[in-house]
Motif scaffolding. Sequence first.
Motif, PDB file in Angstrom:
ATOM      1  N   CYS A  38     -12.350  -3.782   1.636  1.00 40.07           N
ATOM      2  CA  CYS A  38     -11.338  -4.170   0.639  1.00 40.07           C
ATOM      3  C   CYS A  38      -9.974  -4.364   1.294  1.00 40.07           C
ATOM      4  O   CYS A  38      -9.232  -5.306   0.960  1.00 40.07           O
ATOM      5  CB  CYS A  38     -11.259  -3.122  -0.464  1.00 40.07           C
ATOM      6  N   GLN A  39      -9.646  -3.495   2.223  1.00 46.96           N
ATOM      7  CA  GLN A  39      -8.379  -3.641   2.942  1.00 46.96           C
ATOM      8  C   GLN A  39      -8.349  -4.934   3.752  1.00 46.96           C
ATOM      9  O   GLN A  39      -7.365  -5.682   3.732  1.00 46.96           O
ATOM     10  CB  GLN A  39      -8.161  -2.442   3.869  1.00 46.96           C
ATOM     11  N   GLU A  40      -9.442  -5.206   4.456  1.00 44.97           N
ATOM     12  CA  GLU A  40      -9.506  -6.385   5.332  1.00 44.97           C
ATOM     13  C   GLU A  40      -9.391  -7.681   4.540  1.00 44.97           C
ATOM     14  O   GLU A  40      -8.766  -8.643   5.000  1.00 44.97           O
ATOM     15  CB  GLU A  40     -10.822  -6.373   6.110  1.00 44.97           C
ATOM     16  N   HIS A  41      -9.973  -7.696   3.339  1.00 42.61           N
ATOM     17  CA  HIS A  41     -10.048  -8.952   2.586  1.00 42.61           C
ATOM     18  C   HIS A  41      -9.143  -8.962   1.350  1.00 42.61           C
ATOM     19  O   HIS A  41      -9.284  -9.832   0.491  1.00 42.61           O
ATOM     20  CB  HIS A  41     -11.495  -9.222   2.187  1.00 42.61           C
ATOM     21  N   ASP A  42      -8.220  -8.008   1.290  1.00 43.39           N
ATOM     22  CA  ASP A  42      -7.220  -7.973   0.217  1.00 43.39           C
ATOM     23  C   ASP A  42      -7.869  -7.945  -1.173  1.00 43.39           C
ATOM     24  O   ASP A  42      -7.481  -8.686  -2.075  1.00 43.39           O
ATOM     25  CB  ASP A  42      -6.275  -9.176   0.340  1.00 43.39           C
ATOM     26  N   ILE A  43      -8.875  -7.095  -1.325  1.00 41.14           N
ATOM     27  CA  ILE A  43      -9.560  -6.913  -2.606  1.00 41.14           C
ATOM     28  C   ILE A  43      -8.993  -5.663  -3.277  1.00 41.14           C
ATOM     29  O   ILE A  43      -8.835  -4.624  -2.635  1.00 41.14           O
ATOM     30  CB  ILE A  43     -11.077  -6.766  -2.387  1.00 41.14           C
ATOM     31  N   PRO A  44      -8.666  -5.728  -4.558  1.00 43.71           N
ATOM     32  CA  PRO A  44      -8.060  -4.573  -5.240  1.00 43.71           C
ATOM     33  C   PRO A  44      -8.951  -3.326  -5.177  1.00 43.71           C
ATOM     34  O   PRO A  44     -10.149  -3.391  -5.473  1.00 43.71           O
ATOM     35  CB  PRO A  44      -7.907  -5.051  -6.683  1.00 43.71           C
ATOM     36  N   TYR A  45      -8.349  -2.215  -4.776  1.00 43.74           N
ATOM     37  CA  TYR A  45      -9.058  -0.935  -4.760  1.00 43.74           C
ATOM     38  C   TYR A  45      -8.009   0.168  -4.798  1.00 43.74           C
ATOM     39  O   TYR A  45      -6.821  -0.048  -4.578  1.00 43.74           O
ATOM     40  CB  TYR A  45      -9.924  -0.793  -3.495  1.00 43.74           C
ATOM     41  N   GLU A  46      -8.468   1.387  -5.078  1.00 45.95           N
ATOM     42  CA  GLU A  46      -7.581   2.557  -5.038  1.00 45.95           C
ATOM     43  C   GLU A  46      -8.420   3.798  -4.786  1.00 45.95           C
ATOM     44  O   GLU A  46      -9.437   4.000  -5.459  1.00 45.95           O
ATOM     45  CB  GLU A  46      -6.827   2.702  -6.357  1.00 45.95           C
ATOM     46  N   LYS A  86     -15.234  -9.098  -7.116  1.00 43.16           N
ATOM     47  CA  LYS A  86     -14.514  -9.774  -6.038  1.00 43.16           C
ATOM     48  C   LYS A  86     -15.124  -9.456  -4.681  1.00 43.16           C
ATOM     49  O   LYS A  86     -15.118 -10.293  -3.773  1.00 43.16           O
ATOM     50  CB  LYS A  86     -13.028  -9.402  -6.076  1.00 43.16           C
ATOM     51  N   LYS A 140     -16.564 -12.339  -2.110  1.00 42.15           N
ATOM     52  CA  LYS A 140     -16.220 -12.389  -0.682  1.00 42.15           C
ATOM     53  C   LYS A 140     -17.486 -12.366   0.174  1.00 42.15           C
ATOM     54  O   LYS A 140     -17.578 -13.093   1.167  1.00 42.15           O
ATOM     55  CB  LYS A 140     -15.297 -11.227  -0.323  1.00 42.15           C
TER      56      LYS A 140
END
Length: 404
Positions: A77-85, A149, A153
Amino acid sequence: MYDFAIVGGGIVGLSTGVALSQRYPDAKILVLEKESRWAFHQTGNNSGVIHSGLYYKPGSFKATFCRAGAQSMVAFCQEHDIPYEVCGKVIVATEEKELPLLENLYQRGLQNDIKVARLTAEAVREIEPHVNCIAGVQVFSTGIADYKKVCQKYAELIQLSGGDLRLNTKVLKIVETATGQVLETNQGTFETQFVINCAGLHSDRIAKLGNVDPKAKIVPFRGEYYELTPEKRYLVKGLIYPVPNPDFPFLGVHFTRMIDGSVHAGPNAVLSLKREGYKKTDFDLGDFAEVMTYPAFWKLAAKHADEGIKEIIRSFSKAAFVHSLQRLIPEVQAADVVPTHAGVRAQALMNDGKLVDDFLIIKGQQSVHVCNAPSPAATSSIEIGKAIVAQIPAPQHLRTTVNV
C-alpha cells in the motif's frame, strides 16, 4: 498456449498472477474472471481489515501467512499509494467468564510473535471512550485498507508484465490434453499448461471440473452488516471486537472503522441459500439442494445449533442485532444503525462435518486448487500468492527470477 491460467479474479487469484509474473518474467499468464470487474465477490465485500494473525493456531498457514502478509500488505500500500491505516484494535471482555478466553488470546498473540498488551477497563476507555468492558487486549498491528484498489493494482501489474486479463469469462469445462489443458468458456477456449484455481465460492466445482476431488464442499455463509449513521460515528475510534466463542468459527459482531471513515457493525453469520446470495431473498434451488443433501452440513448444524439459532434471530430482528452491539457500546440505539452491504464467505466443509480451519491448497497433475481461503486471505494475499507459485513445478522453458 498459455503457461499458466488462473481461474478467479479475486484478491488471491490476482496476487498469484503477480507472483507468477515476478517469478517467471517471460511466462504467458491468463486470468479468467466470470464477472464484469475484479474483486466482485468475497474481496469486494469484506471488512477491509489488515489482520494481525492473533487468532490463529501457531504454525498454521493462517498464522504464518497473516503475520507476514500484514507487513507485506502495508508495504504494498505504501509503495503504490493505496489508502491504508495501521490503527490497531481492542478485543474486550464484557463478562467475568470471558477473562480466561481473553488471556488465551493474549498468550496466542505472544506465541505468534504479535505485539499485544493487556488493558484494564480504564485503559480500554482511553482508546475507545464509549466501550463497556471489564478488561481488554490491544493488538497494535491491525489495520484497514482499500482491498478493491489493491486488486486493481494487482491487475495493472499483471497487465504491465504482459499478462492476459479476461473479464466476463466463465469456465464451463476443463479438458486434459497431451500438452496441457483446455479451458472451455463462454468466450471461447483457452489452452494452458497449468491451471491455478482461485475461484472462491466456486472453487470446489472448478476443482471437480479438473478431475480433482477436494474432499470438501463450499458452504456459503452470508455476513450481514449495519453501519453507524454519520452523526454517531464518533462512538467508534478504530476497531472493537468481542472475545470470540472458541467453539464457533466466526469472530462475533464487532465494530470496524472503514478506510472511508464509515463504521460498520457486524457481521452475523447465516447460511446463504445461494452461493452468491447477498440478500435474504436470494435463492438458488441447485445451490440450496447441494447443501441440504450434504450429510456433513447436518453434522455441522447439529453441533452449532444454539449459536446458529442466535445468528438467524439477529438476521431477522434488528432489535436482537442492536442488543448484541450494546454489549460493546451501550449507547448504540436502533436509530443509530442502518443496513449496509452483506458479504458471502466461502467456507469449506469436510465430508466428516468439520470446518476447514486453515487455507486448503490441493495439488493436481497440472494444477493447484485453492479450496479454502477465508479471512485473513485478503491480508495474506501476497504471501499466499508466493506460496502457490512455490508449489508449481518450474517450467523448463521459462527463465526464473530467484529470491522473489
